[in-house]
Design a protein around this motif. Structure first.
Motif, mmCIF file in Angstrom:
data_model
loop_
_atom_site.group_PDB
_atom_site.id
_atom_site.type_symbol
_atom_site.label_atom_id
_atom_site.label_comp_id
_atom_site.label_asym_id
_atom_site.label_seq_id
_atom_site.Cartn_x
_atom_site.Cartn_y
_atom_site.Cartn_z
ATOM 1 N N ASP A 1 0.916 -1.183 -0.148
ATOM 2 C CA ASP A 1 0.011 0.082 -0.045
ATOM 3 C C ASP A 1 0.774 1.271 -0.275
ATOM 4 O O ASP A 1 0.598 2.274 -0.625
ATOM 5 C CB ASP A 1 -0.940 0.039 1.293
ATOM 6 C CG ASP A 1 -2.012 -0.919 1.193
ATOM 7 O OD1 ASP A 1 -2.216 -1.521 0.049
ATOM 8 O OD2 ASP A 1 -2.689 -1.120 2.147
ATOM 9 N N ALA B 1 -11.693 4.734 -5.647
ATOM 10 C CA ALA B 1 -12.056 4.175 -4.273
ATOM 11 C C ALA B 1 -10.952 3.646 -3.365
ATOM 12 O O ALA B 1 -10.832 3.977 -2.109
ATOM 13 C CB ALA B 1 -13.174 3.131 -4.442
ATOM 14 N N VAL B 2 -10.046 2.861 -3.944
ATOM 15 C CA VAL B 2 -8.991 2.041 -3.010
ATOM 16 C C VAL B 2 -8.154 3.106 -2.481
ATOM 17 O O VAL B 2 -7.926 3.162 -1.293
ATOM 18 C CB VAL B 2 -8.335 1.129 -3.620
ATOM 19 C CG1 VAL B 2 -7.245 0.579 -3.114
ATOM 20 C CG2 VAL B 2 -9.188 -0.199 -4.491
ATOM 21 N N ASP C 1 -9.958 5.399 0.073
ATOM 22 C CA ASP C 1 -10.389 4.847 1.217
ATOM 23 C C ASP C 1 -9.109 4.848 2.199
ATOM 24 O O ASP C 1 -9.117 4.833 3.484
ATOM 25 C CB ASP C 1 -10.691 3.359 0.979
ATOM 26 C CG ASP C 1 -12.070 3.501 0.516
ATOM 27 O OD1 ASP C 1 -12.757 4.270 0.692
ATOM 28 O OD2 ASP C 1 -12.598 2.129 0.110
ATOM 29 N N GLY D 1 -8.805 8.534 3.323
ATOM 30 C CA GLY D 1 -9.759 9.102 4.349
ATOM 31 C C GLY D 1 -10.818 9.970 3.367
ATOM 32 O O GLY D 1 -11.420 10.847 3.773
ATOM 33 N N GLY D 2 -10.503 10.169 2.002
ATOM 34 C CA GLY D 2 -11.312 10.947 0.993
ATOM 35 C C GLY D 2 -10.440 11.844 0.283
ATOM 36 O O GLY D 2 -9.195 11.753 0.472
#
Length: 257
Positions: A110, A155-156, A159, A162-163
């Motif tokens: 990540d 989206a990934v 997320d 936090g936006g």
């Protein structure tokens, strides 16, 4: 693991770069850019390849893609071939538009995904064009919600951050938790990688790349971290030293965690 000369990503994420043949411009107008983005959306959707981020520059493109179905090469071939035909017809150009092969590098965790996404969106700033937030030809505006329809699956990353506000912060500053990221390694030849590795190790009084594997653990890990800090990717370090990718990753993580 490699298939067809390309290293596979266990996570399914890749940083992909395609450059103009002889570093020529691959976009001459906004019509060209719109055409490329349209084709990217079509072929990625058709082959179930996720577009995470993108940025179009004058003579190259950066893409972050998720390839769960092992269809990355097929998707890129269709995209680049179809765009080339359109470009040649529109611009009355003859010959190859892109280099023979696109480059891809696996993204395995990540933190590197966020670093790669940040790098892609900051390309216009590094080139002295404009701030990332003002550049029209990237997925930046998709991430902050000012462009519809979206090409990217945001989206990934959102997320994780936090936006949209977290995304803006990611691109605005080099946060303390950001790992080093050197995607120029996508364009280096094996000989260039070997020469850089030898230079880095020699300057530090350490072994040749081929000798690193036989060093005691502490010295071996020191050498691996030195190569990573010098800009080599984990894949390149694995190739020049013969040390497994997992061992390299663990050695590097000791200083990045």
């Amino acid at each position: 693991m490699a298939v067809g000369g390309r290293s596979l990503s266990e996570s399914g994420y890749y940083h992909v770069v395609s450059r103009g043949n002889g570093r020529q411009n691959i976009f001459e107008s906004d019509d060209d850019r719109r055409s490329f983005v349209e084709l990217l959306s079509v072929f990625a959707g058709r082959n179930e390849v996720g577009v995470i981020a993108w940025c179009l520059m004058g003579n190259h493109v950066h893409l972050i893609l998720r390839d769960d179905q092992s269809r990355l090469s097929e998707t890129m071939q269709c995209l680049l071939t179809t765009y080339c035909r359109r470009f040649n017809r529109r611009e009355r150009h003859a010959g190859h538009v892109f280099q023979a092969r696109f480059s891809s590098a696996p993204i395995e965790d990540d933190r590197y995904l966020l670093a790669a996404v940040r790098y892609v969106h900051l390309n216009p700033e590094r080139a002295g064009i404009c701030p990332a937030s003002e550049y029209k030809w990237s997925s930046y505006r998709e991430y902050v919600g000012t462009t519809e329809p979206k090409v990217s699956d945001t989206a990934v990353v959102l997320d994780m951050l936090g936006g949209p506000a977290g995304f803006v912060e990611l691109c605005a500053s080099a946060s303390a938790g950001m790992v080093s990221y050197s995607p120029h390694s996508l364009c280096r030849t094996p000989d260039e990688v070997g020469a850089l590795a030898r230079s880095l190790l020699s300057d530090a009084g350490l072994a040749l790349p081929s000798d690193v594997k036989a060093l005691p653990r502490a010295e071996r890990n020191e050498a691996l971290r030195l190569l990573r800090a010098g800009g080599l990717s984990i894949r390149e370090i694995e190739r020049v030293t013969g040390v497994g990718r997992g061992t390299v990753h663990n050695a590097v993580r000791e200083t990045e965690s």
